[in-house]
Design a protein around this motif. Structure first.
Motif, PDB file in Angstrom:
ATOM      1  N   GLN A 164      92.283 -25.289 -36.609  1.00 55.31           N
ATOM      2  CA  GLN A 164      91.071 -26.107 -36.698  1.00 55.31           C
ATOM      3  C   GLN A 164      91.329 -27.410 -35.948  1.00 55.31           C
ATOM      4  OE1 GLN A 164      89.112 -28.570 -40.206  1.00 55.31           O
ATOM      5  NE2 GLN A 164      88.924 -26.384 -40.628  1.00 55.31           N
ATOM      6  N   ILE A 165      90.535 -27.664 -34.923  1.00 52.85           N
ATOM      7  CA  ILE A 165      90.788 -28.779 -34.019  1.00 52.85           C
ATOM      8  C   ILE A 165      89.501 -29.541 -33.717  1.00 52.85           C
ATOM      9  CG2 ILE A 165      92.800 -27.720 -32.923  1.00 52.85           C
ATOM     10  CD1 ILE A 165      90.956 -26.825 -30.620  1.00 52.85           C
ATOM     11  N   GLU A 166      89.655 -30.779 -33.283  1.00 48.81           N
ATOM     12  CA  GLU A 166      88.501 -31.497 -32.756  1.00 48.81           C
ATOM     13  C   GLU A 166      88.036 -30.794 -31.489  1.00 48.81           C
ATOM     14  OE1 GLU A 166      87.103 -35.781 -30.836  1.00 48.81           O
ATOM     15  OE2 GLU A 166      89.075 -35.653 -31.797  1.00 48.81           O
ATOM     16  N   LEU A 167      86.780 -30.397 -31.466  1.00 46.19           N
ATOM     17  CA  LEU A 167      86.243 -29.711 -30.294  1.00 46.19           C
ATOM     18  C   LEU A 167      84.732 -29.903 -30.288  1.00 46.19           C
ATOM     19  CD1 LEU A 167      87.277 -26.201 -28.971  1.00 46.19           C
ATOM     20  CD2 LEU A 167      84.922 -27.010 -28.830  1.00 46.19           C
ATOM     21  N   HIS A 168      84.236 -30.491 -29.218  1.00 47.68           N
ATOM     22  CA  HIS A 168      82.790 -30.703 -29.050  1.00 47.68           C
ATOM     23  C   HIS A 168      82.507 -30.761 -27.557  1.00 47.68           C
ATOM     24  CE1 HIS A 168      84.027 -34.926 -28.502  1.00 47.68           C
ATOM     25  NE2 HIS A 168      84.716 -34.785 -29.635  1.00 47.68           N
ATOM     26  N   LEU A 169      81.267 -30.987 -27.183  1.00 44.22           N
ATOM     27  CA  LEU A 169      80.883 -30.906 -25.776  1.00 44.22           C
ATOM     28  C   LEU A 169      81.719 -31.805 -24.876  1.00 44.22           C
ATOM     29  CD1 LEU A 169      76.978 -30.761 -25.742  1.00 44.22           C
ATOM     30  CD2 LEU A 169      78.589 -28.937 -25.169  1.00 44.22           C
ATOM     31  N   GLU A 170      82.058 -32.994 -25.330  1.00 43.86           N
ATOM     32  CA  GLU A 170      82.772 -33.937 -24.490  1.00 43.86           C
ATOM     33  C   GLU A 170      84.286 -33.806 -24.602  1.00 43.86           C
ATOM     34  OE1 GLU A 170      80.953 -37.671 -25.528  1.00 43.86           O
ATOM     35  OE2 GLU A 170      79.276 -37.320 -24.157  1.00 43.86           O
ATOM     36  N   PHE A 171      84.745 -32.928 -25.493  1.00 39.80           N
ATOM     37  CA  PHE A 171      86.187 -32.710 -25.675  1.00 39.80           C
ATOM     38  C   PHE A 171      86.389 -31.238 -26.027  1.00 39.80           C
ATOM     39  CE2 PHE A 171      90.159 -33.488 -28.384  1.00 39.80           C
ATOM     40  CZ  PHE A 171      91.000 -33.578 -27.285  1.00 39.80           C
ATOM     41  N   GLN A 172      86.481 -30.414 -24.998  1.00 40.17           N
ATOM     42  CA  GLN A 172      86.425 -28.968 -25.186  1.00 40.17           C
ATOM     43  C   GLN A 172      87.792 -28.295 -25.316  1.00 40.17           C
ATOM     44  OE1 GLN A 172      83.520 -27.115 -22.516  1.00 40.17           O
ATOM     45  NE2 GLN A 172      82.217 -28.929 -22.648  1.00 40.17           N
ATOM     46  N   GLN A 173      88.868 -29.041 -25.155  1.00 37.76           N
ATOM     47  CA  GLN A 173      90.226 -28.539 -25.444  1.00 37.76           C
ATOM     48  C   GLN A 173      90.506 -27.186 -24.769  1.00 37.76           C
ATOM     49  OE1 GLN A 173      92.631 -30.192 -27.563  1.00 37.76           O
ATOM     50  NE2 GLN A 173      91.645 -30.570 -29.528  1.00 37.76           N
ATOM     51  N   ARG A 174      90.235 -27.107 -23.491  1.00 36.58           N
ATOM     52  CA  ARG A 174      90.289 -25.818 -22.801  1.00 36.58           C
ATOM     53  C   ARG A 174      91.688 -25.206 -22.761  1.00 36.58           C
ATOM     54  NH1 ARG A 174      86.011 -26.752 -17.792  1.00 36.58           N
ATOM     55  NH2 ARG A 174      84.248 -27.357 -19.128  1.00 36.58           N
ATOM     56  N   GLU A 175      92.698 -26.019 -22.509  1.00 35.43           N
ATOM     57  CA  GLU A 175      94.052 -25.484 -22.432  1.00 35.43           C
ATOM     58  C   GLU A 175      94.492 -24.936 -23.785  1.00 35.43           C
ATOM     59  OE1 GLU A 175      98.572 -26.786 -20.999  1.00 35.43           O
ATOM     60  OE2 GLU A 175      97.050 -28.321 -21.351  1.00 35.43           O
ATOM     61  N   LEU A 176      94.211 -25.684 -24.841  1.00 34.84           N
ATOM     62  CA  LEU A 176      94.593 -25.249 -26.179  1.00 34.84           C
ATOM     63  C   LEU A 176      93.805 -24.007 -26.578  1.00 34.84           C
ATOM     64  CD1 LEU A 176      96.307 -25.727 -28.662  1.00 34.84           C
ATOM     65  CD2 LEU A 176      94.598 -27.392 -29.455  1.00 34.84           C
ATOM     66  N   LYS A 177      92.526 -23.994 -26.271  1.00 40.03           N
ATOM     67  CA  LYS A 177      91.717 -22.829 -26.630  1.00 40.03           C
ATOM     68  C   LYS A 177      92.169 -21.586 -25.858  1.00 40.03           C
ATOM     69  CE  LYS A 177      87.128 -21.056 -27.391  1.00 40.03           C
ATOM     70  NZ  LYS A 177      85.668 -21.230 -27.311  1.00 40.03           N
ATOM     71  N   LYS A 178      92.586 -21.761 -24.626  1.00 36.52           N
ATOM     72  CA  LYS A 178      93.102 -20.631 -23.851  1.00 36.52           C
ATOM     73  C   LYS A 178      94.343 -20.048 -24.530  1.00 36.52           C
ATOM     74  CE  LYS A 178      94.496 -19.374 -19.120  1.00 36.52           C
ATOM     75  NZ  LYS A 178      95.895 -18.949 -19.332  1.00 36.52           N
TER      76      LYS A 178
END
Length: 277
Positions: A164-178
């Motif tokens: 569970q992470i901070e994730l919203h339109l302006e902070f999409q955490q792409r590397e972590l989500k990958k």
């Protein structure tokens, strides 16, 4: 978990269990108000409630569920271990269960990796044991960084079901989500709307207008369609209902791309940084 009467989709976790993709968070809900707020959420249709030891409102969550008349198996409940060095995970979870009035939770998360304490791995080892004991059905982490995930998976061979992470339109955490996608970890978004500071990007307004929905609804629909579990929070019943009303429209690929372009990378972070806790 048994099926519910709502139309919320479920996600199958890497342990074979399912979790409703749309839930309700109680972060910063005052303890004395929690039972009433959660009662409203359950009446709106939410069947996934996210709390934490650090929110000090688990008792109210349990009271609302007990009074709801809804079968315990039809409500997915998450709580979290602070991992702050003050108590063991075993003692903390047992106290949480007492507050909630449960014999187990559906998902137990480590709230923060606490790099300054160096307890990201030991806390995970403790959760593995709690799962074996049956005190939690699924286990996961929150705010774990790439290096934390690599460490705990490498050392234990057990992969978290959720991060569970901070994730919203302006902070999409792409590397972590990958990384999550490559390892079968479900991504759950806290601050899904940006912490109450909705993006002012024109693309968001255009998407919302095209579907006759609010910007918040467009954001939450984007969260769902990009595969995230999402736990919006509100103390107002009308807003709870608005946040739940996400299944009468679908964003196109072009709209998803337009919203993805709002990402500001690390500059979009609004909550606490795991490195600093």
């Amino acid at each position: 978990m048994a099926s519910t009467s709502t139309n919320v989709p479920t996600i199958t976790l890497n342990d074979g269990k399912t979790i409703p993709q749309l839930g309700f968070g109680v972060f910063r809900v005052e303890p004395e108000l929690t039972a009433g707020v959660v009662t409203d959420a359950l009446e709106v249709g939410y069947r996934h409630i996210d709390t934490a030891t650090g929110y000090h409102n688990e008792e109210g969550v349990g009271q609302a569920i007990a009074a709801s008349g809804i079968a315990r198996d039809d409500i997915f409940v998450t709580t979290k271990f602070p991992n702050n060095g003050e108590a063991s995970a075993a003692d903390t979870l047992r106290q949480s269960l007492d507050f909630l009035g449960f014999d187990h939770v559906d998902l137990y998360l480590i709230h923060w990796p606490r790099p300054r304490l160096g307890t990201a791995l030991s806390a995970w080892q403790d959760l593995i044991e709690l799962q074996r004991e049956g005190l939690t059905t699924s286990i996961g982490v929150s705010n774990y960084r790439l290096q934390d995930l690599e460490q705990i998976i490498g050392e234990t061979g057990v992969t978290p079901a959720v991060n569970q992470i901070e994730l919203h339109l302006e902070f999409q955490q792409r590397e972590l989500k990958k990384f999550h996608e490559e390892h079968g970890i479900a991504t759950e978004s806290w601050y899904p709307l940006g912490g109450g500071e909705l993006s002012t990007a024109p693309a968001l307004g255009e998407v919302a207008k095209a579907h006759g929905v609010t910007p918040a609804q467009a954001i939450l629909r984007w969260q769902l369609q990009t595969g995230n579990i999402v736990i919006p929070k509100s103390s107002r019943r009308e807003r709870m209902a608005e946040n739940f009303d996400l299944f009468g429209f679908t964003l196109s690929d072009a709209e998803l791309d337009a919203l993805a372009a709002i990402d500001q990378g690390e500059g979009g972070r609004r909550g606490s940084h795991p490195d600093k806790l």
